[in-house]
Scaffold this active site. Structure first.
Site, PDB file in Angstrom:
ATOM      1  N   ASP A 198       0.915  -1.138   0.000  1.00 16.83           N
ATOM      2  CA  ASP A 198       0.000   0.000   0.000  1.00 16.83           C
ATOM      3  C   ASP A 198       0.950   1.181   0.000  1.00 16.83           C
ATOM      4  O   ASP A 198       1.544   1.506   1.036  1.00 16.83           O
ATOM      5  CB  ASP A 198      -0.874  -0.004   1.263  1.00 16.83           C
ATOM      6  CG  ASP A 198      -1.851   1.161   1.258  1.00 16.83           C
ATOM      7  OD1 ASP A 198      -1.416   2.289   0.943  1.00 16.83           O
ATOM      8  OD2 ASP A 198      -3.042   0.968   1.544  1.00 16.83           O
ATOM      9  N   HIS A 199       1.124   1.794  -1.145  1.00 16.05           N
ATOM     10  CA  HIS A 199       2.254   2.722  -1.241  1.00 16.05           C
ATOM     11  C   HIS A 199       2.115   3.928  -0.306  1.00 16.05           C
ATOM     12  O   HIS A 199       3.097   4.585   0.007  1.00 16.05           O
ATOM     13  CB  HIS A 199       2.502   3.150  -2.692  1.00 16.05           C
ATOM     14  CG  HIS A 199       1.604   4.238  -3.178  1.00 16.05           C
ATOM     15  ND1 HIS A 199       0.343   4.009  -3.632  1.00 16.05           N
ATOM     16  CD2 HIS A 199       1.785   5.571  -3.267  1.00 16.05           C
ATOM     17  CE1 HIS A 199      -0.209   5.150  -3.985  1.00 16.05           C
ATOM     18  NE2 HIS A 199       0.633   6.124  -3.771  1.00 16.05           N
ATOM     19  N   HIS A 202      -5.701   2.857   1.090  1.00 15.42           N
ATOM     20  CA  HIS A 202      -4.959   4.036   1.558  1.00 15.42           C
ATOM     21  C   HIS A 202      -5.684   4.783   2.682  1.00 15.42           C
ATOM     22  O   HIS A 202      -5.085   5.158   3.684  1.00 15.42           O
ATOM     23  CB  HIS A 202      -4.737   5.027   0.411  1.00 15.42           C
ATOM     24  CG  HIS A 202      -4.081   4.440  -0.797  1.00 15.42           C
ATOM     25  ND1 HIS A 202      -3.148   3.449  -0.722  1.00 15.42           N
ATOM     26  CD2 HIS A 202      -4.213   4.721  -2.120  1.00 15.42           C
ATOM     27  CE1 HIS A 202      -2.734   3.139  -1.935  1.00 15.42           C
ATOM     28  NE2 HIS A 202      -3.369   3.889  -2.815  1.00 15.42           N
TER      29      HIS A 202
HETATM   30  C1  BG6 Z   1      -3.145   4.771  -6.337  1.00 19.35           C
HETATM   31  C2  BG6 Z   1      -4.473   4.819  -7.010  1.00 19.35           C
HETATM   32  O1  BG6 Z   1      -3.067   3.677  -5.468  1.00 19.35           O
HETATM   33  O2  BG6 Z   1      -2.945   5.970  -5.610  1.00 19.35           O
HETATM   34  C3  BG6 Z   1      -4.577   6.036  -7.904  1.00 19.35           C
HETATM   35  O3  BG6 Z   1      -4.647   3.646  -7.765  1.00 19.35           O
HETATM   36  C4  BG6 Z   1      -4.251   7.285  -7.145  1.00 19.35           C
HETATM   37  O4  BG6 Z   1      -5.856   6.131  -8.492  1.00 19.35           O
HETATM   38  C5  BG6 Z   1      -2.936   7.124  -6.412  1.00 19.35           C
HETATM   39  O5  BG6 Z   1      -4.152   8.351  -8.087  1.00 19.35           O
HETATM   40  C6  BG6 Z   1      -2.669   8.304  -5.512  1.00 19.35           C
HETATM   41  O6  BG6 Z   1      -1.376   8.166  -5.024  1.00 19.35           O
HETATM   42  P1  BG6 Z   1      -0.473   9.431  -4.724  1.00 19.35           P
HETATM   43  O7  BG6 Z   1       0.777   8.872  -4.140  1.00 19.35           O
HETATM   44  O8  BG6 Z   1      -0.275  10.145  -6.029  1.00 19.35           O
HETATM   45  O9  BG6 Z   1      -1.271  10.266  -3.778  1.00 19.35           O
END
Ligand code: BG6
Length: 518
Positions: free
Chosen positions: A207-208, A270
């Protein structure tokens, strides 16, 4: 085909980490990274730039190589050219040189394979042995599944069948991108397949958001400060808002997004991670299990979404056309690979209650959406008012105290409180203490993928999702999907460039509150 050449290392290892403690955490372990979906969007935008940045900052293990697996026929040279372009385009800052890019892509290899055909895995196995030999990676392998979720099971099963998951000779770890399933049932099925091949400690469900600097900082802010922790409960907090808004639409990902929507794309993973970190109890130690145990307890304390709650406390939306930064943008239903009658939500807001001693009575409002007026992720903690005896009686318009944890793009903490307006007799105005950790010129935090990739190589799964977190998050979402599946939404219900549908404002107005959009 390859030779052991010690001069080769001397020439190329200028920036590599030869096995000492990394400032991003842990001792760096030599390994071979195998990226399934190696020609895809995620690999180009996130994985290759992350490897490059780890290299430039001296974190990448010295004995490292990467094999990209894709379905397309292409030469190694063509693949390396594309990877170099992606690095130039998506790297987080202008760091390193063309020479650095050339050096890192010289460790990149490409194999064409159909994930569904077993023979390809046998070939891959031989190829990996050759690379192990050349780069002395000792059989340590990280399999990164950057592919559509329907391929997860097939790939993992084939890896096992071919003996590629045996830990006899070096560690084997698997990184699985989200979404992990589309509901509880599919997630259980997928998990059964994966756990029949890998042990839980070999599985890294990514989950980045957990790799973002400020998410890691939430625990530090909460548990390293006498200033905040004593107030962090229902005696002092009125409510908490968690927002993650984006200005972008679905871009080129319409096909995927149609099957996901804001719930599966952001909320189930997230947003709930942000909630868990904000609401969890202090873990007994910083050990991976101790932290994950406390996180999952938060989800367990949320009452299930029965149909009444799901209808009353959850709002979905989809953007129509509108204006963002002065530019007219199309409605979701007109985006590439999106059905003109799509009922997929691009916005979701909900009110949750964490029913434990700390939080009983404190609502948590979560919202996320695409095509909103600003790209921002933040947690707003609003404190209860003081008794209306002195100033509150006279100045009943006093702003509440707020603590704002800014996750991105600005990373910082703001405390809003009331102070006397200088020079006036009795005017009270809101003032703020503002700490920004990425505002100084040149301060760019490492991208989440850098931290997470390194953690996988180090064998630290703290910042990854444990199975029970996935399980409880789907339980919560399934209650909502069930209600949604029975009612057709009146989409589109918000214009691109606005803060979502009117019902989301009403959700808070009903409780005498409002979204914090500043
Ligand atoms: C991803 C989603 O996990 O997270 C995307 O699939 C989203 O739809 C993105 O745009 C948002 O990540 P960040 O790091 O740009 O806030």
């Amino acid at each position: 085909m390859f030779h052991h050449l010690s001069w080769w290392y001397k020439l190329f290892n200028k920036n590599f980490n030869g096995g000492h403690e990394s400032i991003l955490g842990g001792i760096v372990i030599h390994c071979l990274l195998i990226v399934f979906g190696g020609t895809g969007d995620l690999a180009h935008r996130k994985i290759y730039p992350a490897i490059y940045n780890l290299y430039v900052s001296g974190h990448l293990p010295e004995r490292f190589a990467m094999v990209a697996i894709g379905r397309r026929d292409k030469t190694e040279e063509a693949f390396r050219g594309e990877a170099a372009d992606a690095i130039r385009r998506y790297t987080r800052e202008n760091r390193g040189t063309q020479e650095d890019i050339n050096k890192i892509v010289s460790r990149f290899f490409y194999r064409r394979a159909d994930f569904t055909e077993y023979d390809g895995y046998e070939e891959l196995k031989e190829y990996m042995n050759i690379l192990d030999d050349k780069f002395q990676t000792g059989g340590n392998r990280v399999f990164y599944l950057a592919v559509a979720p329907e391929h997860f099971g097939t790939i993992v099963s084939n890896l096992a069948r071919c003996g590629l998951t045996s830990q006899e000779n070096g560690f084997k770890r698997v990184v699985i991108e989200k979404p992990f399933g589309k509901d509880l049932r599919s997630a259980v099925e997928l998990n059964n397949i994966i756990t029949s091949v890998f042990r839980e400690d070999q599985i890294y469900r990514i989950d980045h958001f957990l790799g973002k600097e400020m998410l890691q900082n939430i625990m530090v802010i909460r548990f390293a400060n006498a200033l905040f922790e004593p107030l962090w409960n229902n005696k002092y907090i009125d409510h908490i808002q968690i927002t993650s808004s984006e200005t972008v639409g679905v871009e080129s990902r319409g096909g995927y997004y149609e099957t996901a929507g804001a719930m599966r794309d952001m909320m189930q993973n997230h947003m709930l991670q942000l909630l868990m970190l904000t609401a969890m109890e202090a873990p007994v130690s910083l050990d991976t299990h101790a932290i994950r145990d406390e996180k999952v307890k938060v989800l367990k304390a949320i009452a299930p979404m029965d149909p009444v709650k799901a209808s009353r406390n959850v709002v979905r939306g989809q953007y129509g056309e509108g204006i963002i930064y002065g530019r007219r943008v199309p409605a979701y239903r007109s985006e590439h690979r999106v059905s003109p009658e799509s009922d997929t939500e691009t916005y979701m807001a909900m009110k949750l209650e964490v029913e434990n001693f700390r939080w009983a009575g404190v609502p948590f409002y979560l919202r996320t959406g695409k095509r909103m007026p600003a790209k921002t992720t933040k947690i707003v903690i609003q404190f209860l008012p003081l008794p209306g005896i002195l100033y509150y009686k006279e100045f009943n318009k006093l702003e509440p105290n707020r603590l704002i944890i800014e996750i991105q793009p600005r990373e910082g903490v703001i405390i809003r409180f009331n102070g006397k307006k200088p020079g006036t007799k009795s005017q009270i105005i809101p003032v703020e203490l503002d700490f920004c950790q990425n505002c100084a010129v040149g301060e760019v935090s490492p991208d989440a993928y850098e931290k997470l990739l390194l953690d996988v190589m180090n064998g630290d799964s703290t910042l990854f999702t444990r199975w029970d977190e996935v399980e409880y998050s789907w339980k919560l979402m399934d209650g909502i999907s069930e209600v949604w599946s029975r009612q057709k939404p009146a989409f589109p219900n918000y214009a691109a460039g606005t803060w979502g549908p009117a019902e989301a404002d009403e959700l808070l107005q009903r409780d005498g509150r409002r979204w914090f959009n500043d």
